[in-house]
Design a protein around this motif. Structure first.
Motif, PDB file in Angstrom:
ATOM      1  N   LEU A   1      -3.240  -5.741   9.804  1.00 49.45           N
ATOM      2  CA  LEU A   1      -2.623  -5.286  11.697  1.00 49.45           C
ATOM      3  C   LEU A   1      -3.605  -6.129  12.247  1.00 49.45           C
ATOM      4  O   LEU A   1      -2.804  -6.322  13.129  1.00 49.45           O
ATOM      5  CB  LEU A   1      -3.449  -4.204  11.524  1.00 49.45           C
ATOM      6  CG  LEU A   1      -2.855  -2.681  10.191  1.00 49.45           C
ATOM      7  CD1 LEU A   1      -3.624  -1.270  10.608  1.00 49.45           C
ATOM      8  CD2 LEU A   1      -1.557  -2.562  10.514  1.00 49.45           C
TER       9      LEU A   1
ATOM     10  N   ILE B   1       1.990  -2.661  16.192  1.00 52.93           N
ATOM     11  CA  ILE B   1       2.263  -1.487  15.623  1.00 52.93           C
ATOM     12  C   ILE B   1       3.242  -0.949  16.252  1.00 52.93           C
ATOM     13  O   ILE B   1       3.187  -0.037  17.450  1.00 52.93           O
ATOM     14  CB  ILE B   1       0.768  -0.853  15.521  1.00 52.93           C
ATOM     15  CG1 ILE B   1      -0.514  -1.837  14.817  1.00 52.93           C
ATOM     16  CG2 ILE B   1       0.706   0.518  14.337  1.00 52.93           C
ATOM     17  CD1 ILE B   1      -1.079  -1.429  14.917  1.00 52.93           C
TER      18      ILE B   1
ATOM     19  N   GLU C   1       0.474   0.970   3.930  1.00 46.45           N
ATOM     20  CA  GLU C   1       0.058   1.818   3.143  1.00 46.45           C
ATOM     21  C   GLU C   1      -1.262   2.243   3.042  1.00 46.45           C
ATOM     22  O   GLU C   1      -1.737   0.990   1.891  1.00 46.45           O
ATOM     23  CB  GLU C   1       0.799   3.247   2.668  1.00 46.45           C
ATOM     24  CG  GLU C   1       0.795   4.758   2.193  1.00 46.45           C
ATOM     25  CD  GLU C   1       2.078   5.263   1.538  1.00 46.45           C
ATOM     26  OE1 GLU C   1       1.309   6.019   1.214  1.00 46.45           O
ATOM     27  OE2 GLU C   1       2.758   4.507   0.901  1.00 46.45           O
TER      28      GLU C   1
ATOM     29  N   VAL D   1      -2.409   7.095   5.379  1.00 50.23           N
ATOM     30  CA  VAL D   1      -1.549   6.896   6.536  1.00 50.23           C
ATOM     31  C   VAL D   1      -1.000   5.813   6.588  1.00 50.23           C
ATOM     32  O   VAL D   1      -1.109   4.043   5.476  1.00 50.23           O
ATOM     33  CB  VAL D   1      -2.448   6.360   7.615  1.00 50.23           C
ATOM     34  CG1 VAL D   1      -3.316   5.303   7.401  1.00 50.23           C
ATOM     35  CG2 VAL D   1      -2.084   6.060   9.252  1.00 50.23           C
TER      36      VAL D   1
ATOM     37  N   PHE E   1      -6.638   8.000  11.544  1.00 46.74           N
ATOM     38  CA  PHE E   1      -5.467   7.379  12.425  1.00 46.74           C
ATOM     39  C   PHE E   1      -6.960   6.189  12.972  1.00 46.74           C
ATOM     40  O   PHE E   1      -6.056   5.250  13.224  1.00 46.74           O
ATOM     41  CB  PHE E   1      -5.164   8.421  13.426  1.00 46.74           C
ATOM     42  CG  PHE E   1      -4.551   9.074  13.340  1.00 46.74           C
ATOM     43  CD1 PHE E   1      -2.674   8.876  12.364  1.00 46.74           C
ATOM     44  CD2 PHE E   1      -4.399  10.585  13.475  1.00 46.74           C
ATOM     45  CE1 PHE E   1      -1.860   9.078  12.477  1.00 46.74           C
ATOM     46  CE2 PHE E   1      -3.320  11.331  13.332  1.00 46.74           C
ATOM     47  CZ  PHE E   1      -2.187  10.580  12.923  1.00 46.74           C
TER      48      PHE E   1
ATOM     49  N   SER F   1      -9.838   2.482   3.839  1.00 47.60           N
ATOM     50  CA  SER F   1      -8.878   1.233   4.099  1.00 47.60           C
ATOM     51  C   SER F   1      -7.964   0.100   3.734  1.00 47.60           C
ATOM     52  O   SER F   1      -7.602  -0.661   3.841  1.00 47.60           O
ATOM     53  CB  SER F   1      -9.637   0.897   4.874  1.00 47.60           C
ATOM     54  OG  SER F   1     -10.350   1.224   5.862  1.00 47.60           O
TER      55      SER F   1
ATOM     56  N   ALA G   1       4.550  10.425  14.811  1.00 49.27           N
ATOM     57  CA  ALA G   1       3.992   9.768  15.347  1.00 49.27           C
ATOM     58  C   ALA G   1       2.340  10.664  15.962  1.00 49.27           C
ATOM     59  O   ALA G   1       2.506  11.280  16.581  1.00 49.27           O
ATOM     60  CB  ALA G   1       3.590   8.543  15.933  1.00 49.27           C
TER      61      ALA G   1
ATOM     62  N   LYS H   1      -9.100   0.104  10.436  1.00 49.03           N
ATOM     63  CA  LYS H   1      -8.858  -0.394  10.372  1.00 49.03           C
ATOM     64  C   LYS H   1      -8.524  -1.367   9.115  1.00 49.03           C
ATOM     65  O   LYS H   1      -8.830  -1.413   7.826  1.00 49.03           O
ATOM     66  CB  LYS H   1      -9.773  -1.178  10.893  1.00 49.03           C
ATOM     67  CG  LYS H   1      -9.825  -0.261  12.815  1.00 49.03           C
ATOM     68  CD  LYS H   1     -11.006  -1.028  13.679  1.00 49.03           C
ATOM     69  CE  LYS H   1     -11.237  -0.060  14.904  1.00 49.03           C
ATOM     70  NZ  LYS H   1     -10.380  -0.092  15.355  1.00 49.03           N
TER      71      LYS H   1
ATOM     72  N   LYS I   1       1.753   5.066  13.723  1.00 47.41           N
ATOM     73  CA  LYS I   1       0.860   5.694  12.860  1.00 47.41           C
ATOM     74  C   LYS I   1       1.049   7.191  12.705  1.00 47.41           C
ATOM     75  O   LYS I   1       1.202   8.200  13.082  1.00 47.41           O
ATOM     76  CB  LYS I   1      -1.433   5.449  13.492  1.00 47.41           C
ATOM     77  CG  LYS I   1      -1.449   4.164  13.324  1.00 47.41           C
ATOM     78  CD  LYS I   1      -2.582   3.926  13.258  1.00 47.41           C
ATOM     79  CE  LYS I   1      -3.503   2.545  13.724  1.00 47.41           C
ATOM     80  NZ  LYS I   1      -4.268   2.527  14.269  1.00 47.41           N
TER      81      LYS I   1
ATOM     82  N   ILE J   1       1.653   2.391   8.126  1.00 48.69           N
ATOM     83  CA  ILE J   1       1.914   1.968   9.375  1.00 48.69           C
ATOM     84  C   ILE J   1       2.640   1.175  10.063  1.00 48.69           C
ATOM     85  O   ILE J   1       2.216  -0.231   8.840  1.00 48.69           O
ATOM     86  CB  ILE J   1       0.301   1.542   9.733  1.00 48.69           C
ATOM     87  CG1 ILE J   1      -0.742   2.573   9.349  1.00 48.69           C
ATOM     88  CG2 ILE J   1       0.226   0.598  10.852  1.00 48.69           C
ATOM     89  CD1 ILE J   1      -2.621   1.568   9.552  1.00 48.69           C
TER      90      ILE J   1
END
Length: 236
Positions: A142, A147, A177, A159, A135, A182, A234, A138, A150, A161
């Motif tokens: 984004l 958003i 995804e 994750v 969660f 990240s 979420a 970053k 998540k 998004i």
């Protein structure tokens, strides 16, 4: 009188030592939503409020067994908020617990409740710590985006998004995804289709789609007969 007081104190001390040696685990709240029976197995769908630890899951299993002494072949599927009772595959629930028969117990089976019932519990989803790290990820894609939510994909350990771009006049829904580093492992511009009052967002040319309602993302295969293969709330 003094002797009796001394004896009472010793007895109290013994009980205190034994009670301190074993911490009581409060059974967290849960609800049973579905029961599936075959000749050899009773399977229960149990909804839990968050990603509980192994001991908490064991406590729930023990409570269910104590309340249902007649069930000897018991399997429990633990569902997180957003998980549906009707879905496909192990990735649709957080964990699995199985009550073992004496003939099934191996030396490696060490999970026992106070009644000496032995269980095997398997975490299929990510634990709370790993989910929290996902969660917090970053990605430059984004920055400045709106958003929608998540959502943890417990099967792929990613994750998901969905977001909208305020500069996009068409107000498309985008979905990326991220993996645990990240890195973007998938990126999609969805196509919105409304059918029978339901907004469906197509994510593939084959017709696979997602829906987002009440902060729950549901994933559907084109040939899945309208049954989600995954459903995620979420923040869980």
């Amino acid at each position: 009188m003094k002797k009796n007081l001394t004896t009472s104190f010793v007895v109290f001390l013994i009980f205190s030592v034994f009670s301190c040696g074993k911490k009581a685990i409060n059974t967290p709240p849960f609800t049973i939503s579905k029961e599936f029976k075959t000749d050899s197995l009773t399977t229960l769908n149990v909804h839990i409020s968050t990603r509980f630890k192994l001991k908490q899951l064991l406590s729930i299993a023990s409570k269910i067994k104590a309340d249902s002494a007649q069930i000897t072949n018991l399997e429990i599927h633990y569902l997180l908020p957003g998980n549906t009772d009707i879905s496909a595959g192990d990735n649709s629930f957080y964990a699995l617990a199985k009550l073992l028969k004496p003939s099934e117990v191996k030396a490696t089976d060490t999970l026992k409740d106070d009644a000496e019932n032995v269980y095997r519990i398997k975490l299929i989803g990510l634990n709370a710590e790993k989910a929290k790290k996902l969660f917090e990820l970053k990605n430059d894609a984004l920055i400045g985006k709106n958003i929608v939510g998540k959502f943890i994909d417990d099967y792929n350990h990613t994750v998901i998004i969905p977001f909208r771009d305020s500069l996009d006049k068409k107000s498309n829904l985008y979905v990326i995804e991220l993996d645990s580093t990240s890195k973007i492992v998938s990126a999609t511009v969805t196509l919105k289709v409304t059918q029978e009052g339901v907004d469906k967002y197509l994510v593939s040319q084959q017709g696979d789609y997602i829906t987002i309602k009440n902060q729950v993302l549901a994933q559907f295969a084109a040939d899945g007969l309208g049954v989600p293969f995954n459903s995620i709330k979420a923040g869980y």
